[in-house]
Design a protein around this motif. Sequence first.
Motif, PDB file in Angstrom:
ATOM      1  N   ARG A 173      -2.429  -0.242   3.466  1.00  0.00           N
ATOM      2  CA  ARG A 173      -3.080   0.130   2.032  1.00  0.00           C
ATOM      3  C   ARG A 173      -2.810   1.673   1.787  1.00  0.00           C
ATOM      4  O   ARG A 173      -2.370   2.501   2.726  1.00  0.00           O
ATOM      5  CB  ARG A 173      -4.533  -0.036   2.177  1.00  0.00           C
ATOM      6  N   PRO A 174      -2.814   2.036   0.576  1.00  0.00           N
ATOM      7  CA  PRO A 174      -2.433   3.233   0.054  1.00  0.00           C
ATOM      8  C   PRO A 174      -3.720   4.208   0.806  1.00  0.00           C
ATOM      9  O   PRO A 174      -4.717   3.779   0.862  1.00  0.00           O
ATOM     10  CB  PRO A 174      -2.491   3.406  -1.329  1.00  0.00           C
ATOM     11  N   ASP A 196      -0.664   9.682  -1.507  1.00  0.00           N
ATOM     12  CA  ASP A 196      -0.943   8.566  -1.482  1.00  0.00           C
ATOM     13  C   ASP A 196      -0.029   7.474  -0.815  1.00  0.00           C
ATOM     14  O   ASP A 196       0.017   6.586  -1.203  1.00  0.00           O
ATOM     15  CB  ASP A 196      -1.512   8.022  -2.774  1.00  0.00           C
ATOM     16  N   GLU A 197       0.769   7.943   0.354  1.00  0.00           N
ATOM     17  CA  GLU A 197       1.390   7.061   0.921  1.00  0.00           C
ATOM     18  C   GLU A 197       0.466   6.220   2.068  1.00  0.00           C
ATOM     19  O   GLU A 197      -0.583   6.583   2.298  1.00  0.00           O
ATOM     20  CB  GLU A 197       2.477   7.981   2.078  1.00  0.00           C
ATOM     21  N   PRO A 198       1.200   5.031   2.063  1.00  0.00           N
ATOM     22  CA  PRO A 198       0.454   4.127   2.971  1.00  0.00           C
ATOM     23  C   PRO A 198      -0.160   4.545   4.470  1.00  0.00           C
ATOM     24  O   PRO A 198       0.788   5.242   5.126  1.00  0.00           O
ATOM     25  CB  PRO A 198       0.990   2.852   3.191  1.00  0.00           C
ATOM     26  N   GLU A 203       7.771   4.180   3.642  1.00  0.00           N
ATOM     27  CA  GLU A 203       6.679   4.338   2.710  1.00  0.00           C
ATOM     28  C   GLU A 203       7.377   4.587   1.281  1.00  0.00           C
ATOM     29  O   GLU A 203       6.588   4.132   0.410  1.00  0.00           O
ATOM     30  CB  GLU A 203       6.457   6.035   3.087  1.00  0.00           C
TER      31      GLU A 203
END
Length: 303
Positions: A58-59, A51-53, A173
């Motif tokens: 945003r994620p 769930d890195e941006p 990140e």
Amino acid sequence: MTDRSTAPRVIFLGGLGRSGTTLLERLLGQLPEVAPLGEVVHLWERGVLADEPCGCGRPFTTCPFWRGVGERAFGGWTSMLAERVMALRHRVDRTRRLARIAHEDLPEYVRAYRRVYQAAADAAQARTVIDSSKHASLAYCLLEAGVNVHIVQVVREPRAVAHSWRRTVARPEDGRPMTRWGPARTAVHWTAQNLALELLAVRGAPVTRVRYEDLLTTPHDTLTNLAQDLGFTAPRLPFLQGTTAYLTTAHTASGNPMRFTAGAVELARDDSWLRGLPRHHRGLVAALTWPLRARYGYGRDTA
Ligand SMILES: [Zn+2]
């Protein structure tokens, strides 16, 4: 299955990391009906699982663009899907497999990419998507499976690339340091990736080569020529004024920190390797990257 008649065209940016693929993706992404996706090869692990941006900040799982793509392509992202694609990648998408890329798992592996490309093109109302995954092995997989792909090989002076791989840079990140390589390792990978991309051209695949240095010193002419090679007729580049590029936010799933940059970006050559890369490293990289380095016009101490 994807309807081939409406499948988007894929521009695949290949080359060794730190060669300018992210900047080129951002610039090409400003062309009309083009959707830059970042490094799709890392989407499964860094986007879906970690769930890195996204490039929008945003994620991944809460970015409306990528959430929509996941729903269109797979009925939503799941860790099971990501792990499956990563397992398939381990089996079929390897540099050492280039000579025999055909594999019983290849269709399933490439199907996941086709679905991402199609859903992203639909969501962005684009006809062309850009995948800056860089690795030649993924380009081989896509071509072998019949994806409509045009490869852009991005090359950069290997001593500048080696200098970049030596530096300590924090990942935006998560703040952890980016991977560092020594000069010999960088030189070997630089040669391997570029040779693999050259072999694709020999085998008849559409491959256009761009020098990072040309992109920085003559951006308008270099981008215009590239866009024409890619089939854009009379491309207009209003986002480029002299050596200043005006970039809009892009929903890129993974890649170099430059993917988060928006607004005015000054394009300037970075020749810090001439002072920062130790003399013995320079000599080592120069020797190990010969003769490909000369073929791309990189002489003794000038890029
Ligand atoms: Zn986004």
